[in-house]
Design a protein around this motif. Structure first.
Motif, PDB file in Angstrom:
ATOM      1  N   MET A   7     -31.379   8.733  38.157  1.00  0.00           N
ATOM      2  CA  MET A   7     -30.273   8.979  37.239  1.00  0.00           C
ATOM      3  C   MET A   7     -29.127   9.710  37.940  1.00  0.00           C
ATOM      4  O   MET A   7     -27.969   9.480  37.634  1.00  0.00           O
ATOM      5  CB  MET A   7     -30.764   9.787  36.036  1.00  0.00           C
ATOM      6  N   GLU A   8     -29.446  10.576  38.874  1.00  0.00           N
ATOM      7  CA  GLU A   8     -28.401  11.316  39.587  1.00  0.00           C
ATOM      8  C   GLU A   8     -27.501  10.365  40.373  1.00  0.00           C
ATOM      9  O   GLU A   8     -26.276  10.492  40.345  1.00  0.00           O
ATOM     10  CB  GLU A   8     -29.026  12.351  40.514  1.00  0.00           C
ATOM     11  N   GLY A  13     -20.861   8.669  40.224  1.00  0.00           N
ATOM     12  CA  GLY A  13     -19.458   8.266  40.197  1.00  0.00           C
ATOM     13  C   GLY A  13     -18.653   8.783  39.029  1.00  0.00           C
ATOM     14  O   GLY A  13     -17.426   8.819  39.090  1.00  0.00           O
ATOM     15  N   VAL A  14     -19.312   9.188  37.950  1.00  0.00           N
ATOM     16  CA  VAL A  14     -18.578   9.630  36.765  1.00  0.00           C
ATOM     17  C   VAL A  14     -18.758  11.116  36.456  1.00  0.00           C
ATOM     18  O   VAL A  14     -18.076  11.636  35.589  1.00  0.00           O
ATOM     19  CB  VAL A  14     -18.964   8.805  35.519  1.00  0.00           C
ATOM     20  N   LEU A  15     -19.661  11.782  37.162  1.00  0.00           N
ATOM     21  CA  LEU A  15     -19.871  13.209  36.914  1.00  0.00           C
ATOM     22  C   LEU A  15     -18.768  14.024  37.571  1.00  0.00           C
ATOM     23  O   LEU A  15     -18.524  13.909  38.768  1.00  0.00           O
ATOM     24  CB  LEU A  15     -21.223  13.666  37.460  1.00  0.00           C
ATOM     25  N   ARG A  24     -26.086  19.920  33.628  1.00  0.00           N
ATOM     26  CA  ARG A  24     -26.419  19.744  32.214  1.00  0.00           C
ATOM     27  C   ARG A  24     -26.389  18.272  31.823  1.00  0.00           C
ATOM     28  O   ARG A  24     -27.304  17.774  31.165  1.00  0.00           O
ATOM     29  CB  ARG A  24     -25.452  20.539  31.323  1.00  0.00           C
ATOM     30  N   HIS A  25     -25.337  17.557  32.235  1.00  0.00           N
ATOM     31  CA  HIS A  25     -25.246  16.126  31.924  1.00  0.00           C
ATOM     32  C   HIS A  25     -26.411  15.358  32.539  1.00  0.00           C
ATOM     33  O   HIS A  25     -26.977  14.468  31.899  1.00  0.00           O
ATOM     34  CB  HIS A  25     -23.931  15.539  32.418  1.00  0.00           C
ATOM     35  N   LEU A  26     -26.763  15.701  33.754  1.00  0.00           N
ATOM     36  CA  LEU A  26     -27.871  15.031  34.427  1.00  0.00           C
ATOM     37  C   LEU A  26     -29.185  15.284  33.695  1.00  0.00           C
ATOM     38  O   LEU A  26     -29.969  14.361  33.455  1.00  0.00           O
ATOM     39  CB  LEU A  26     -27.965  15.494  35.872  1.00  0.00           C
ATOM     40  N   THR A  75     -22.548  13.355  27.001  1.00  0.00           N
ATOM     41  CA  THR A  75     -23.369  12.694  28.016  1.00  0.00           C
ATOM     42  C   THR A  75     -23.485  11.203  27.722  1.00  0.00           C
ATOM     43  O   THR A  75     -23.410  10.375  28.631  1.00  0.00           O
ATOM     44  CB  THR A  75     -24.762  13.346  28.080  1.00  0.00           C
ATOM     45  N   ALA A  76     -23.653  10.847  26.459  1.00  0.00           N
ATOM     46  CA  ALA A  76     -23.730   9.430  26.084  1.00  0.00           C
ATOM     47  C   ALA A  76     -22.428   8.714  26.426  1.00  0.00           C
ATOM     48  O   ALA A  76     -22.442   7.562  26.883  1.00  0.00           O
ATOM     49  CB  ALA A  76     -24.038   9.295  24.594  1.00  0.00           C
ATOM     50  N   ARG A  77     -21.313   9.388  26.254  1.00  0.00           N
ATOM     51  CA  ARG A  77     -20.023   8.794  26.601  1.00  0.00           C
ATOM     52  C   ARG A  77     -19.912   8.577  28.114  1.00  0.00           C
ATOM     53  O   ARG A  77     -19.355   7.577  28.563  1.00  0.00           O
ATOM     54  CB  ARG A  77     -18.885   9.668  26.108  1.00  0.00           C
TER      55      ARG A  77
END
Length: 91
Positions: A7-8, A13-15, A24-26, A75-77
């Motif tokens: 997942m990382e 590319g978007v984080l 947190r998003h990860l 995160t879903a976005r």
């Protein structure tokens, strides 16, 4: 031969933002992945449909406080942005 999904690497590319925000998003994306894989047997975001993410946001974290739901929607976005879809999620 099956390899676990990274997942990382998928979100790299978007984080953006601080280290804490990216972490947190990860973490939240991995939680989403685990729950969707458990319920729908969809191991990677490439196999997800909008209904899977909406199910997670509504049924898995619907009982959490408003701030937690807000951050999961963000995160879903990010996931939708990475997938190149036009999925919209309500806050």
């Amino acid at each position: 031969m099956s390899r676990s999904f990274d997942m990382e690497l998928f979100l790299a590319g978007v984080l953006t933002g601080s280290h804490t925000t990216r972490r947190r998003h990860l973490h939240q994306a991995k939680v989403m992945q685990a729950e969707i894989a458990r319920r729908w047997q969809r191991e990677t975001p490439w196999a997800w449909h909008r209904k899977h993410v909406v199910w997670f946001l509504k049924d898995c974290i619907g009982h959490r406080n408003e701030a937690t739901r807000y951050y999961y929607v963000l995160t879903a976005r990010l996931l939708a942005l990475r997938l190149g879809t036009s999925w919209l999620f309500k806050l």
